[in-house]
Design a protein around this motif. Structure first.
Motif, PDB file in Angstrom:
ATOM      1  N   TYR A  37       9.139   7.741 -16.222  1.00  0.00           N
ATOM      2  CA  TYR A  37      10.265   6.823 -16.286  1.00  0.00           C
ATOM      3  C   TYR A  37      11.465   7.580 -16.844  1.00  0.00           C
ATOM      4  N   TYR A  90      10.336   9.574 -19.985  1.00  0.00           N
ATOM      5  CA  TYR A  90       9.061   9.154 -20.543  1.00  0.00           C
ATOM      6  C   TYR A  90       7.950   9.390 -19.533  1.00  0.00           C
TER       7      TYR A  90
ATOM      8  N   TYR B  33       6.235  -8.342 -19.430  1.00  0.00           N
ATOM      9  CA  TYR B  33       5.897  -7.565 -20.620  1.00  0.00           C
ATOM     10  C   TYR B  33       7.039  -7.619 -21.639  1.00  0.00           C
ATOM     11  N   TYR B  35       8.332  -4.994 -24.682  1.00  0.00           N
ATOM     12  CA  TYR B  35       8.208  -3.707 -25.328  1.00  0.00           C
ATOM     13  C   TYR B  35       9.188  -3.642 -26.489  1.00  0.00           C
ATOM     14  N   GLN B  37      11.445  -0.803 -28.527  1.00  0.00           N
ATOM     15  CA  GLN B  37      11.933   0.579 -28.556  1.00  0.00           C
ATOM     16  C   GLN B  37      12.646   0.781 -29.887  1.00  0.00           C
ATOM     17  N   LYS B  41      13.381   5.966 -30.394  1.00  0.00           N
ATOM     18  CA  LYS B  41      13.176   5.801 -28.943  1.00  0.00           C
ATOM     19  C   LYS B  41      11.704   5.712 -28.562  1.00  0.00           C
ATOM     20  N   LEU B  42      10.840   5.466 -29.541  1.00  0.00           N
ATOM     21  CA  LEU B  42       9.438   5.229 -29.208  1.00  0.00           C
ATOM     22  C   LEU B  42       9.326   3.885 -28.518  1.00  0.00           C
ATOM     23  N   LEU B  43       8.605   3.866 -27.399  1.00  0.00           N
ATOM     24  CA  LEU B  43       8.497   2.675 -26.556  1.00  0.00           C
ATOM     25  C   LEU B  43       7.056   2.195 -26.595  1.00  0.00           C
ATOM     26  N   ILE B  45       4.230  -1.133 -26.077  1.00  0.00           N
ATOM     27  CA  ILE B  45       3.928  -2.451 -25.544  1.00  0.00           C
ATOM     28  C   ILE B  45       3.631  -3.412 -26.686  1.00  0.00           C
ATOM     29  N   SER B  48       1.644  -8.597 -22.848  1.00  0.00           N
ATOM     30  CA  SER B  48       1.664  -8.686 -21.395  1.00  0.00           C
ATOM     31  C   SER B  48       1.201 -10.078 -20.998  1.00  0.00           C
ATOM     32  N   VAL B  56      -2.376  -9.086 -22.803  1.00  0.00           N
ATOM     33  CA  VAL B  56      -2.370  -8.001 -23.779  1.00  0.00           C
ATOM     34  C   VAL B  56      -1.594  -8.461 -25.005  1.00  0.00           C
ATOM     35  N   GLU B  58      -0.937  -6.478 -28.385  1.00  0.00           N
ATOM     36  CA  GLU B  58      -1.159  -5.299 -29.201  1.00  0.00           C
ATOM     37  C   GLU B  58      -1.082  -5.659 -30.683  1.00  0.00           C
ATOM     38  N   LEU B  90      12.693  -4.744 -25.068  1.00  0.00           N
ATOM     39  CA  LEU B  90      12.821  -4.633 -23.624  1.00  0.00           C
ATOM     40  C   LEU B  90      11.798  -5.525 -22.936  1.00  0.00           C
ATOM     41  N   GLN B 102       7.059  -0.895 -13.107  1.00  0.00           N
ATOM     42  CA  GLN B 102       7.631  -1.955 -13.911  1.00  0.00           C
ATOM     43  C   GLN B 102       9.154  -1.884 -13.836  1.00  0.00           C
ATOM     44  N   PHE B 104      12.543  -2.972 -15.718  1.00  0.00           N
ATOM     45  CA  PHE B 104      12.975  -3.334 -17.059  1.00  0.00           C
ATOM     46  C   PHE B 104      14.310  -4.063 -17.059  1.00  0.00           C
ATOM     47  N   GLY B 105      14.444  -4.952 -18.015  1.00  0.00           N
ATOM     48  CA  GLY B 105      15.733  -5.563 -18.285  1.00  0.00           C
ATOM     49  C   GLY B 105      16.577  -4.658 -19.164  1.00  0.00           C
ATOM     50  N   PRO B 106      17.830  -5.038 -19.416  1.00  0.00           N
ATOM     51  CA  PRO B 106      18.748  -4.194 -20.189  1.00  0.00           C
ATOM     52  C   PRO B 106      18.439  -4.159 -21.676  1.00  0.00           C
TER      53      PRO B 106
END
Lengths: 113, 113
Positions: A37, A90, B33, B35, B37, B41-43, B45, B48, B56, B58, B90, B102, B104-106
């Motif tokens: 990504y 990513y 989903y 997410y 961030q 910048k770790l992304l 989940i 779901s 899902v 988590e 996200l 997938q 993603f939205g903004p």
């Protein structure tokens, strides 16, 4: 559980030169799909490449990657980097059940003129 | 063209307040989903949903609760925000399973003071 490792936090390359972003993974289960990504500044992540076939090269927008299950790798490469390639990349994998993506920590690519 | 919509774009609040984020997708996808961030910048989940069913969940603090009215909408409520909740949230959607791409939205940027 699954894990994805991206060893470089930042990769800097001069425009026109080749670039390689590393991605290795660990999984205890059968993994369905692998992704790269890309997230441009102030934008949402978007899929760049996808693969689920061992040893098959996948290409898109000048980038390519080959899934190698023998070495648990899915490196991203481009033969000639462009200024517009500067972004956050990513690597990600999808688990067996397919309802979760596990992302690596991301690699920022900076292409200099 | 944006097909995953998120509101609000930004939200600033104080510790202990409740916040809600909305997500809508117009792609006809079955799975959505959330997410997180973070500032590095770790992304990761969080949740779901497939056809309004939670699939899902988590390891997320209990103050986070997703809500789905139909397969096109997935909201996120945080009951009592903490400083560590400051992040970009996200929303994404895909066909059936995450082995598909997938979208993603903004994102919604949350700042907790």
């Amino acid at each position: 559980g699954d894990s994805v490792t991206q060893t470089e936090g930042l990769v800097t390359v001069t425009e026109g030169l080749p670039v390689k972003l590393n991605c290795t993974y660990q999984t205890t289960y059968l993994t369905i799909a692998f992704f790269w990504y890309v997230q441009y500044l102030n934008e949402a992540p978007q899929v760049l490449l996808k693969s689920s076939t061992d040893n098959k090269r996948t290409e898109h927008q000048g980038f390519h990657a080959t899934l190698h299950k023998s070495s648990s790798s899915f490196h991203l490469q481009k033969s000639s980097a462009q200024l517009s390639d500067s972004a956050l990349y990513y690597c990600a994998l999808s688990d067996l059940m397919g309802y979760k993506l596990t992302f690596g920590t991301g690699t920022s690519l900076l292409v200099d003129p | 063209e944006t097909a995953v919509f998120q509101t609000p774009n930004y939200h600033v609040t104080q510790v202990g307040n409740e916040v809600s984020f909305n997500c809508k997708q117009t792609l006809g996808h079955d799975t959505m989903y959330w997410y997180k961030q973070d500032s590095k910048k770790l992304l990761k989940i969080m949740f779901s949903y497939n056809n309004k069913q939670l699939i899902v969940n988590e390891t997320v603090p209990r103050r986070f609760s997703p809500q789905s009215s139909d397969k096109a909408h997935l909201n996120l409520r945080i009951k009592s925000v903490e400083p560590e909740d400051s992040a970009v949230y996200l929303c994404a959607s895909s066909w059936d399973r995450s082995s598909y791409e997938q979208y993603f939205g903004p994102g919604t940027r949350l700042t907790v003071l």
